[in-house]
Write a protein that holds these residues in place. Structure first.
Motif, mmCIF file in Angstrom:
data_model
loop_
_atom_site.group_PDB
_atom_site.id
_atom_site.type_symbol
_atom_site.label_atom_id
_atom_site.label_comp_id
_atom_site.label_asym_id
_atom_site.label_seq_id
_atom_site.Cartn_x
_atom_site.Cartn_y
_atom_site.Cartn_z
ATOM 1 N N ARG A 1 0.507 -1.228 -0.101
ATOM 2 C CA ARG A 1 -0.170 -0.395 -0.284
ATOM 3 C C ARG A 1 0.821 1.138 -0.383
ATOM 4 N NH1 ARG A 1 -5.296 -1.840 3.379
ATOM 5 N NH2 ARG A 1 -4.803 -4.114 2.858
ATOM 6 N N PHE A 2 1.429 0.933 1.107
ATOM 7 C CA PHE A 2 2.979 2.423 0.874
ATOM 8 C C PHE A 2 4.113 1.622 1.216
ATOM 9 C CE2 PHE A 2 2.726 2.238 4.853
ATOM 10 C CZ PHE A 2 1.062 2.825 5.920
ATOM 11 N N ILE A 3 5.104 2.668 -0.068
ATOM 12 C CA ILE A 3 6.257 2.351 0.246
ATOM 13 C C ILE A 3 7.322 4.035 1.104
ATOM 14 C CG2 ILE A 3 7.625 3.017 -2.153
ATOM 15 C CD1 ILE A 3 9.339 1.202 -2.121
ATOM 16 N N ILE A 4 8.403 3.451 2.482
ATOM 17 C CA ILE A 4 8.634 4.472 2.582
ATOM 18 C C ILE A 4 10.115 4.260 2.618
ATOM 19 C CG2 ILE A 4 8.700 5.704 4.905
ATOM 20 C CD1 ILE A 4 6.171 4.585 5.795
ATOM 21 N N LEU A 5 10.642 4.927 1.696
ATOM 22 C CA LEU A 5 12.204 5.355 1.396
ATOM 23 C C LEU A 5 13.136 6.061 2.508
ATOM 24 C CD1 LEU A 5 11.388 5.740 -2.390
ATOM 25 C CD2 LEU A 5 12.308 3.219 -0.604
ATOM 26 N N ASP A 6 14.773 5.849 3.378
ATOM 27 C CA ASP A 6 14.926 6.944 4.360
ATOM 28 C C ASP A 6 16.477 6.604 3.318
ATOM 29 O OD1 ASP A 6 15.495 8.240 6.389
ATOM 30 O OD2 ASP A 6 16.109 6.315 7.681
ATOM 31 N N ASP A 7 16.436 7.295 3.265
ATOM 32 C CA ASP A 7 17.831 7.821 2.179
ATOM 33 C C ASP A 7 18.017 7.083 2.016
ATOM 34 O OD1 ASP A 7 20.162 9.805 3.396
ATOM 35 O OD2 ASP A 7 20.845 8.649 4.536
ATOM 36 N N VAL A 8 17.942 6.710 0.536
ATOM 37 C CA VAL A 8 18.564 5.757 -0.475
ATOM 38 C C VAL A 8 19.468 6.172 -1.504
ATOM 39 C CG1 VAL A 8 16.267 4.183 0.235
ATOM 40 C CG2 VAL A 8 15.940 6.383 -1.681
ATOM 41 N N THR A 9 19.260 7.252 -1.389
ATOM 42 C CA THR A 9 19.910 8.390 -2.550
ATOM 43 C C THR A 9 21.597 8.813 -2.371
ATOM 44 O OG1 THR A 9 19.582 10.342 -1.981
ATOM 45 C CG2 THR A 9 17.939 8.853 -3.634
ATOM 46 N N SER A 10 21.962 7.943 -0.554
ATOM 47 C CA SER A 10 23.264 8.723 -0.216
ATOM 48 C C SER A 10 24.375 8.507 -1.030
ATOM 49 C CB SER A 10 23.485 7.645 0.948
ATOM 50 O OG SER A 10 22.899 8.274 1.725
ATOM 51 N N SER A 11 24.677 7.151 -1.436
ATOM 52 C CA SER A 11 25.324 7.135 -3.005
ATOM 53 C C SER A 11 25.314 7.296 -4.420
ATOM 54 C CB SER A 11 25.974 5.535 -3.108
ATOM 55 O OG SER A 11 25.085 4.621 -3.424
ATOM 56 N N PHE A 12 24.698 8.410 -4.687
ATOM 57 C CA PHE A 12 24.032 8.579 -5.507
ATOM 58 C C PHE A 12 24.737 9.879 -6.123
ATOM 59 C CE2 PHE A 12 19.834 6.021 -6.719
ATOM 60 C CZ PHE A 12 20.938 4.466 -6.575
ATOM 61 N N ASP A 13 25.113 10.870 -7.187
ATOM 62 C CA ASP A 13 25.651 12.008 -7.715
ATOM 63 C C ASP A 13 23.639 12.304 -7.988
ATOM 64 O OD1 ASP A 13 24.536 10.810 -10.136
ATOM 65 O OD2 ASP A 13 26.703 10.934 -10.644
ATOM 66 N N ALA A 14 24.490 13.729 -8.757
ATOM 67 C CA ALA A 14 22.401 14.400 -8.166
ATOM 68 C C ALA A 14 22.346 13.657 -9.726
ATOM 69 C CB ALA A 14 22.622 16.064 -8.994
ATOM 70 N N GLY A 15 22.030 13.473 -10.836
ATOM 71 C CA GLY A 15 21.740 12.659 -12.119
ATOM 72 C C GLY A 15 21.073 11.612 -11.645
ATOM 73 N N HIS A 16 21.689 10.281 -10.954
ATOM 74 C CA HIS A 16 21.087 9.191 -10.364
ATOM 75 C C HIS A 16 19.916 9.728 -9.404
ATOM 76 C CE1 HIS A 16 25.234 6.827 -11.419
ATOM 77 N NE2 HIS A 16 23.901 7.376 -12.944
#
Lengths: 74, 837
Positions: free
Chosen positions: B600-615
């Protein structure tokens, strides 16, 4: 036809389907498993706890196996 | 089926969120992607953990800690006076029904209490259902996913697809179908040994019975035997002798008194020789029954071999302490506490062989010792020669020499797990000695028997022998009946156990195969999707991931179909962290969409830490267009928590549009209050005043700081006061002193240029009273490291000065845009108003 889980069913529904499948193989044992397995889940990864849970389950199973069956003659 | 969306969460006293008496309230939209930005240390993870705890009942990060860390004490905020945490979730159904509110409290004593203020009948059940249908994903979880072993990855994957309950049942079936454990727990091993021994004893009793029957009746006894017929034949044979007829005719064998028969014969003969003959015959029969069995040599060799195996296995180990050490090493690898495959977690060295493999190899040696020990005990219990040794020693060794007996000694050593090959050899040598003594004694007795027989009338000798045979038949028959019954009962029990074992083994195998098949089909169904998502996130780099699960196996292998010019390579060793995580998040998101029943819902915490801005931006696009409502009509309610400044630009772009709802978390955790910027900053001042009026200065101070920072930054923002680059981009620069300096410098600049729009009274008040008061009563005290607090009245003045300060940048507007009303509004800039008022 081998037993399969269905993608459209939830886990709980698939587990029910599994017990029903076992029921066709051995109703007595299927009922025993359905009664005794859920209370011991989830199984702990800690060896001592895992052993104790398993013993608790197997004791219940043996008690059931050793009791006289309904309709059995002496 | 009703689908519930998360509408509101209120949190007080949980982890970094204090908010005593004034819960942090966050509203979510069901029909949009919800993003929440918070700078580092501003409670973002506490929010994720609060949602996790409310729905699942635990916080994985705390649960992973060792007991000594007392993690259970850290659920509640450490500065909340009651150390009691409260999380209130409001869910909005998609069927137009009333909102459902569920309150989850972690009491001071750690007890979790779930109620529903809105009156929902079974709030625990609702949370359990949501637990099945919610994906909670933090950086740790998906980073670990790729570094896990294929087995652990397969297990995580099952959980991802909503199959955790299947995994639980599989693990349960696997545990209870373990053969060694079942045989121990169910007593099957003991029963097996009992049956084997009883069968050997029965065979001996049958041989004796057949011999005596032939001797007495003159006919071969044919199996299966009929005890009643044997008994009847025996009594008839005795009744055929005139001397014994009265006592035997028409009697059952079981009631015949053989002592009385002997006495009758003795009386008839009046001879001591008859008594000696009778004793000799009895003893001869007893010693003949102790002749070596045909299986003895095999049994002895097996026991010696097992002892030898155990000694060798024991010599390969390094003792009990190392057993514990290797078990601990394996454990930290298995539970994921140690992720460096090549480095030993105990000494941090890098051995040439994998530390895990070394630990496993060593543990196998210990396991071999234990297994062999059990086999030794089983072998001893099932063997026939120990019983023969015991009986021969009892019969042939004088009581004074009983200390030299070997049966008892070896039994004690075996029971204690200390027997060696030498000990077994000693007992075997003793048995050989006893056998010699048996043969010698037998020979003596037979000679004595011949001598006595020579001195007695032949008919009487024969009669005595017949009576002794009949007596032995009675004993053998009793043994045969008892042994047959006991073997039958034990065999029946064993058969039931074997039937159950076959059932549970088959159930376990069926379940594993079905689960693996389901996973395989789900992987197939999501393959196009996760590959597409990965291509979107990673861009045009020629890397194609591939998930593989072999049939009938839970193990999940991650490979690369393509890595630039290479094909079918491993993924983990080749990919950079950023690409690894892009694959992991693609798999997780696809799995969430494949989940049955639908998440029903997905909660994402800090999942972009290793990504650069483009990703990062590409991932957000995937979430917006392929995962979240409303653009994906069967999608999920998405909640993204982030601390990334770059990402907030994306949030700002889409924030508060139809498909995106963005909020900014601010506050002063873990002491002060936190709030959503859009909603609650204006509550700071009244909350601080309430504390000050109650004399609670410590509680008020962080709120005053927050209010001052909020108000001064509001002035800078509203009036467009120019600030330095550092102040603009660094959160840690946004302190009261720096903000005041920026405003003062702006005012001075415009004043010097003759363009300042503030009226003369405002300029005077600002320069002569307000700014000095704020600097004296706040900046010079609280921003210089002073540990003491100021008086409540002084702090109330600080709040008033701050409002006066803000008012110095406002003017009364009564132009036609607000007919009939005068409103106080900020100047447009330091040199202009919004209107001509």
């Amino acid at each position: 036809m081998p037993f399969e889980f269905e993608t459209l069913l939830s886990a709980a529904q698939n587990i029910d389907k599994f017990y029903k499948h076992l029921d066709t193989i051995d109703a007595d044992f299927a009922a025993l498993l359905k009664k005794q397995l859920p209370p011991i889940l989830p199984i702990s990864d800690v060896p001592a706890q895992k052993k104790s849970t398993r013993q608790q389950f197997n004791e219940a199973v043996v008690k059931h196996l050793d009791q006289p069956k309904a309709g059995a003659t002496k | 089926m009703t689908r519930y969306f998360l509408a509101v969460v209120k949190i007080e006293g949980f982890r970094g969120i204090n908010n005593e008496g004034d819960p942090l309230e966050i509203k979510f939209r069901a029909d949009a992607v919800n993003s929440i930005f918070a700078a580092n240390g501003l409670g973002k993870s506490s929010l994720f953990e609060a949602l996790t705890y409310a729905i699942t009942g635990f916080v994985p990060k705390l649960d992973r800690m060792v007991a000594a860390e007392s993690a259970k004490d850290y659920y509640a905020n450490q500065f909340h006076s009651k150390r009691r945490a409260e999380i209130v979730l409001t869910f909005r159904p998609d069927d137009g029904g009333a909102d459902v509110t569920v309150k989850v409290v972690r009491e001071t004593n750690g007890k979790r209490v779930v109620t529903s203020p809105s009156g929902y009948a079974n709030p625990e059940d609702l949370l359990a259902a949501l637990d099945d249908e919610t994906v909670l994903l933090d950086n740790h979880t998906f980073t670990k996913f790729l570094l896990d072993s294929p087995l652990d990855r397969g297990k995580s994957f099952s959980a991802l697809l909503g199959l955790s309950k299947l995994a639980e049942v599989r693990q349960g079936l696997s545990a209870v179908s373990d053969t060694l454990s079942f045989n121990n727990d169910s007593g099957s091993k003991v029963l097996d040994a009992e049956v084997a021994l009883s069968k050997a004893t029965l065979a001996q009793a049958m041989i004796a019975l057949k011999q005596d029957y032939f001797g007495l009746i003159g006919k071969q006894l044919v199996e299966p035997i009929i005890p009643a017929t044997i008994g009847s034949d025996t009594t008839q044979a005795l009744a055929g002798v005139a001397l014994l007829k009265d006592q035997c005719d028409g009697q059952l064998l079981s009631v015949i008194d053989f002592d009385k028969l002997s006495a009758t014969i003795k009386t008839a003969e009046k001879s001591e020789d008859q008594e000696r003959l009778s004793a000799a015959i009895t003893e001869i029969a007893a010693l003949e029954a102790l002749a070596p069995g045909t299986t003895e040599a095999t049994e002895q060799t097996e026991l010696k071999d097992l002892c030898k195996t155990k000694q060798q296995a024991l010599a390969s180990t390094k003792g009990a302490s190392f057993h514990d050490l290797y078990a601990a090493v394996k454990q930290v690898f298995d539970d994921g506490s140690w992720m460096h495959e090549a480095v030993c977690p105990a000494c941090e060295s890098t051995p040439s062989e994998s530390p895990y493999a070394i630990a496993e190899k060593q543990l196998k040696q210990y396991q071999l010792v234990d297994d062999t020990e059990n086999q030794i005990k089983d072998s001893w219990a099932a063997a026939t020669w120990p019983s023969r040794l015991q009986k021969l020693e009892a019969k042939l060794v004088k009581p004074a020499d009983a200390g030299t007996n070997q049966h008892g000694r070896l039994h004690g050593l075996l029971t204690a797990g200390q027997a060696t090959v030498l000990d077994v050899d000693t007992a075997i040598a003793r048995l050989q000695l006893m056998e010699l003594a048996r043969v010698t004694r037998l020979s003596e007795l037979q000679a004595e028997k011949v001598t006595i027989q020579g001195s007695l009338p032949p008919s009487l000798v024969h009669l005595i022998e017949q009576v002794e045979r009949a007596k032995r038949i009675k004993g053998s028959l009793k043994s045969v009946i008892a042994l047959t019954a006991s073997i039958g009962a034990a065999s029946k029990k064993l058969a039931e156990r074997k039937r159950w074992k076959a059932f549970i083994d088959s159930a376990c195998a069926t379940f594993e195969t079905a689960e693996a098949g389901l996973s395989e089909r789900l992987i197939k169904a999501m393959t196009t999707q996760y590959k597409g998502m990965y291509a979107t996130i990673a861009g045009s780099v020629p890397i194609v991931p591939s998930l593989e699960q072999k049939k009938d196996s839970i193990d999940l292998h991650l490979k690369l179909e393509k890595f630039f010019t290479l094909k079918n390579t491993g993924a983990t060793p080749l990919l950079s962290e950023s690409y690894r995580n892009a694959i992991a998040i693609s798999i997780f998101l696809s799995a969430a969409l494949q989940r049955k029943p639908a998440a029903r819902f997905i909660i994402l915490d800090d999942v972009t830490s290793s990504f650069d801005a483009g990703h990062q931006f590409a991932l957000m696009e995937v979430l917006r267009t392929q995962v979240g409502l409303p653009l994906h009509k069967d999608g999920l309610q998405v909640v993204i928590l982030s601390h990334d400044g770059l990402l907030e630009k994306y949030f700002d772009k889409y924030g508060n549009s139809i498909e995106w709802h963005h909020q900014h978390l601010q506050g002063l955790p873990p002491f002060g209050s936190m709030m959503m910027q859009a909603a609650g900053a204006e509550r700071l001042k009244p909350s601080a005043e309430t504390f000050l009026n109650a004399g609670q200065i410590k509680q008020a101070e962080p709120l005053i700081r927050q209010h001052l920072e909020y108000r001064l930054i509001q002035i800078i923002s509203k009036v467009g006061i120019p600030v330095s680059l550092d102040f603009a981009i660094k959160d840690n620069m946004k302190m009261v002193g720096h903000a005041l300096d920026a405003i003062k410098d702006g005012v001075e600049l415009y004043k010097a240029a003759g363009r300042l729009v503030l009226d003369p009274n405002q300029q005077a008040a600002l320069g002569n009273m307000i700014v000095p008061a704020m600097i004296a009563n706040w900046v010079s005290h609280y921003e210089t490291g002073s540990g003491s607090s100021l008086d409540a009245y002084v702090l109330l003045d600080v709040l008033k000065s701050c409002e006066d300060f803000a008012d110095s940048f406002k003017y009364d507007c009564s132009c036609k845009q607000q007919p009939g009303k005068t409103i106080r509004k900020y100047y447009k800039t330091l040199s202009s108003k919004h209107c001509n008022c």
